[in-house]
Design a protein around this motif. Structure first.
Motif, short mmCIF file in Angstrom:
data_model
loop_
_atom_site.label_atom_id
_atom_site.label_comp_id
_atom_site.label_asym_id
_atom_site.label_seq_id
_atom_site.Cartn_x
_atom_site.Cartn_y
_atom_site.Cartn_z
N SER A 21 19.17 -8.50 -13.75
CA SER A 21 18.07 -9.32 -13.46
C SER A 21 17.98 -9.44 -11.82
CB SER A 21 18.05 -10.72 -14.12
OG SER A 21 18.06 -10.43 -15.52
N THR A 23 15.92 -12.01 -9.46
CA THR A 23 14.86 -13.21 -9.22
C THR A 23 14.56 -13.30 -7.95
OG1 THR A 23 15.57 -14.30 -11.12
CG2 THR A 23 14.41 -15.41 -9.83
N SER A 25 12.06 -14.69 -4.47
CA SER A 25 11.02 -15.78 -4.03
C SER A 25 10.70 -15.54 -2.55
CB SER A 25 11.97 -17.04 -4.24
OG SER A 25 13.19 -17.01 -3.40
N GLN A 72 9.35 -6.16 -15.80
CA GLN A 72 9.07 -7.35 -14.54
C GLN A 72 8.56 -8.40 -15.79
OE1 GLN A 72 6.26 -5.03 -12.40
NE2 GLN A 72 5.22 -6.87 -12.32
N LYS A 76 8.20 -15.27 -14.11
CA LYS A 76 9.59 -15.79 -13.65
C LYS A 76 9.99 -15.27 -12.50
CE LYS A 76 11.43 -16.63 -18.43
NZ LYS A 76 12.38 -16.09 -19.28
N ASN A 77 9.28 -14.27 -11.83
CA ASN A 77 9.27 -13.77 -10.51
C ASN A 77 10.62 -12.95 -10.66
OD1 ASN A 77 6.95 -14.65 -9.65
ND2 ASN A 77 8.05 -15.85 -7.93
N THR A 78 10.64 -12.32 -11.72
CA THR A 78 12.08 -11.53 -11.96
C THR A 78 11.81 -10.11 -12.38
OG1 THR A 78 12.92 -13.57 -12.89
CG2 THR A 78 14.15 -11.54 -13.60
N TYR A 80 13.81 -6.73 -13.90
CA TYR A 80 15.00 -6.34 -14.66
C TYR A 80 15.20 -4.87 -14.64
CZ TYR A 80 13.85 -10.80 -16.97
OH TYR A 80 13.45 -12.16 -17.22
#
Length: 125
Positions: A21, A23, A25, A72, A76-78, A80
């Motif tokens: 993962s 994440t 920002s 994606q 969650k702005n994540t 994978y």
């Protein structure tokens, strides 16, 4: 500021699976290039998968095509990286990267400006 935080690395036997993962920002996650790179000891850094998060267009290196899958979660702005059928040669430090300029595409050869700290993947035979 842009931050990328990876997680999910670990040790697994050959043939196993892991999911990494990343994440993000500090930028608009749903409109950027993102990628996973890896670097094994004594080897050059290798781009293994990339994506334009705006339309989820994906690109994979030959070494992982058919075994690794990007996905994606915009909420969650994540990002994978699902890794399956792992091989000992997949052992490396895996890094998440982002490139905010997407207009010229997000293929594996692009230069990425922002990097995470890395997560180790070890595959034993």
């Amino acid at each position: 500021q842009v931050q990328l935080v990876e997680s999910g690395g670990g040790s697994v036997q050959a043939g196993g699976s892991l999911r990494l993962s990343c994440t993000a920002s500090g930028y608009t996650f749903s409109s950027a290039c993102m990628a996973w790179f890896r670097q094994a000891p004594g080897k050059e850094r290798e781009a293994v998968a990339s994506i334009y998060t705006g339309n989820e267009s994906t690109y994979y290196s030959e070494s992982v095509e058919g075994r690794f899958t990007l996905s994606q979660d915009n909420a969650k702005n994540t990002l994978y990286l699902q890794m399956a059928s792992l091989k000992p040669e997949d052992t490396a430090m895996y890094y998440c990267a982002a490139r905010l300029s997407w207009i010229f595409g997000c293929t594996l050869g692009k230069t990425y400006n922002y990097w995470g700290q890395g997560t180790q993947v070890t595959v034993s035979s």
